[in-house]
Design a protein around this motif. Sequence first.
Motif, short mmCIF file in Angstrom:
data_model
loop_
_atom_site.label_atom_id
_atom_site.label_comp_id
_atom_site.label_asym_id
_atom_site.label_seq_id
_atom_site.Cartn_x
_atom_site.Cartn_y
_atom_site.Cartn_z
N SER A 1 40.98 75.90 55.76
CA SER A 1 41.04 76.23 54.33
C SER A 1 41.11 74.98 53.46
O SER A 1 41.40 75.06 52.26
CB SER A 1 42.16 77.22 53.99
OG SER A 1 43.44 76.66 54.02
N GLY A 2 40.81 73.83 54.07
CA GLY A 2 40.52 72.63 53.30
C GLY A 2 39.02 72.59 53.03
O GLY A 2 38.39 73.64 52.82
N VAL B 1 47.60 87.16 47.43
CA VAL B 1 47.84 86.00 48.30
C VAL B 1 46.89 86.06 49.48
O VAL B 1 46.59 87.14 50.01
CB VAL B 1 49.32 85.95 48.78
CG1 VAL B 1 49.68 87.18 49.61
CG2 VAL B 1 49.59 84.67 49.58
N ASN B 2 46.37 84.89 49.86
CA ASN B 2 45.51 84.82 51.03
C ASN B 2 46.37 84.55 52.26
O ASN B 2 46.96 83.47 52.38
CB ASN B 2 44.46 83.73 50.86
CG ASN B 2 43.45 83.74 51.98
OD1 ASN B 2 43.68 83.17 53.04
ND2 ASN B 2 42.32 84.39 51.76
N GLY C 1 41.73 85.16 57.71
CA GLY C 1 42.66 85.82 56.80
C GLY C 1 41.93 86.62 55.75
O GLY C 1 40.71 86.79 55.81
N GLY C 2 42.70 87.10 54.80
CA GLY C 2 42.12 87.89 53.73
C GLY C 2 43.08 88.00 52.57
O GLY C 2 44.24 87.59 52.65
N ALA C 3 42.57 88.58 51.49
CA ALA C 3 43.36 88.71 50.26
C ALA C 3 44.27 89.92 50.36
O ALA C 3 43.81 91.04 50.60
CB ALA C 3 42.44 88.85 49.07
N ILE C 4 45.57 89.68 50.19
CA ILE C 4 46.55 90.76 50.17
C ILE C 4 46.84 91.10 48.71
O ILE C 4 47.27 90.25 47.93
CB ILE C 4 47.85 90.35 50.89
CG1 ILE C 4 47.54 89.84 52.31
CG2 ILE C 4 48.84 91.51 50.92
CD1 ILE C 4 46.74 90.78 53.17
N THR C 5 46.56 92.35 48.34
CA THR C 5 46.83 92.84 46.99
C THR C 5 47.66 94.11 47.08
O THR C 5 47.89 94.65 48.18
CB THR C 5 45.52 93.15 46.24
OG1 THR C 5 44.82 94.21 46.93
CG2 THR C 5 44.62 91.93 46.14
N TYR C 6 48.10 94.60 45.94
CA TYR C 6 48.92 95.81 45.90
C TYR C 6 48.19 96.99 46.54
O TYR C 6 48.79 97.82 47.23
CB TYR C 6 49.28 96.15 44.45
CG TYR C 6 49.98 97.48 44.30
CD1 TYR C 6 51.30 97.65 44.71
CD2 TYR C 6 49.31 98.58 43.76
CE1 TYR C 6 51.94 98.88 44.59
CE2 TYR C 6 49.93 99.80 43.63
CZ TYR C 6 51.25 99.95 44.05
OH TYR C 6 51.87 101.17 43.93
N SER D 1 40.32 80.86 46.42
CA SER D 1 40.00 81.93 47.36
C SER D 1 40.87 81.89 48.60
O SER D 1 41.03 82.90 49.30
CB SER D 1 38.52 81.85 47.78
OG SER D 1 38.26 80.62 48.44
N MET D 2 41.49 80.73 48.89
CA MET D 2 42.32 80.59 50.09
C MET D 2 43.80 80.45 49.76
O MET D 2 44.60 80.17 50.64
CB MET D 2 41.85 79.38 50.91
CG MET D 2 40.45 79.53 51.48
SD MET D 2 40.23 81.04 52.43
CE MET D 2 41.34 80.75 53.80
#
Length: 418
Positions: free
Chosen positions: A354-355, A174-175, A389-394, A329-330
């Motif tokens: 993010s549009g 999730v971004n 923001g950024g990508a949240i992963t496990y 990506s967003m």
Amino acid sequence: MKTIQNIFDFKQKALHWANQFEVCCLLDSNQYADPYGKYDFLIAADVQAQLKCASGTAFEQLKIFYENHKKWSFGFLSYDLKNEIEDLQSNHADHLNFPELFFFVPKYLIAHKDGKTEILVGDDAILEEINNFKFENEMPPKAINIHSKFSKKTYIEKVEALKNHIIRGDIYEVNFCQEFFAENAAINPLQTFSLLNEVSPTPFAGYFKIDQHYILSATPERFVCKRGAKLISQPIKGTAKRSANLLEDKLIKSQLRNDIKEQSENVMIVDLVRHDLTKSAVRGSVKVDELFGIYSFPQVHQMISTISCDLNSDVYFLDAIKNAFPMGSMTGAPKVKAMRLIEEYEETKRGVYSGSFGYIDPAGDFDFNVIIRSILYNSANQYLSFQVGGAITYECDPEKEYEECMLKASAMLKVFGG
């Protein structure tokens, strides 16, 4: 078509000239090499016709607007148009109050490519008017006190909570974004954009003015473009800081290229974009042209992949934008669940952040960026905002994610003396 000797001076004059109108737009490649870009820069000014609407039937209205005119059109799409595409809501506070969709057919359009400038809409006399246009160089701006919407501690707690959703299997990625803002911020938008573009020149930069609303963008990311029957999307996932030391910088770039975590973030979004393009594609034509490409910008190295397809002739070309919106990506994967969690954990309405903004040409080609690394400003209430923001992963480290946010904010903070 005319050869311009000093492109920088001409572009500055042309943008100041365009800024006298209530509506104008600059799209600037900052001379980055781009196999899909048609122009080095475009400046559109004043209005022949315009469309301003909220989500509900916005994409349908855009199709009608384009069909009625079939001329050059410039505009932006708010992230919150997602509510028209999916069963979603946007209930957070919005102090900027941009329209959710805005497009205009310009009275004047200036294009520059390979040292030559051309008036695509309007009279060639505009060039003389621009050359004679007088504007005063502004005093350096005063430092502005920028606030964060929530603390580092709160940010880390929210990232941990989102990781729990990943552990439960709700999402893969999730971004997650946070807002930086200033109230009672008296700025000169054009001067602020010029400073931002100087500090952080990027290939999809732009200035968009609509009445009292301004987008001052140093975005490095393309959302989607159409060239003939081909669609191209270039999502960014993967960020590393630059170093002034050339050897260290080269090492950082190599480490980013081979970073398993960054690659996993990138490939999840590549898969999501492939899925989005499939909705508009000739069967079997979706392909990854470049995976994990590393591109360098003044503040950061970025991992960028390129995905393309052939547009299905049964799909109306503007539906290709809707079919891929909002950009993967967003958002995250799965997309709809990720957007629901974005609404739950973020504290600011994203609006145009993010549009996307860009153009549609008379032949039906288009090019749209992703509105990131962008300052948004409402001059009526003097509210200034930018989100990162950024990508949240496990596998992500919340502390490092916060540091990445600050890195992405660095150019904008620098503009305001931070």
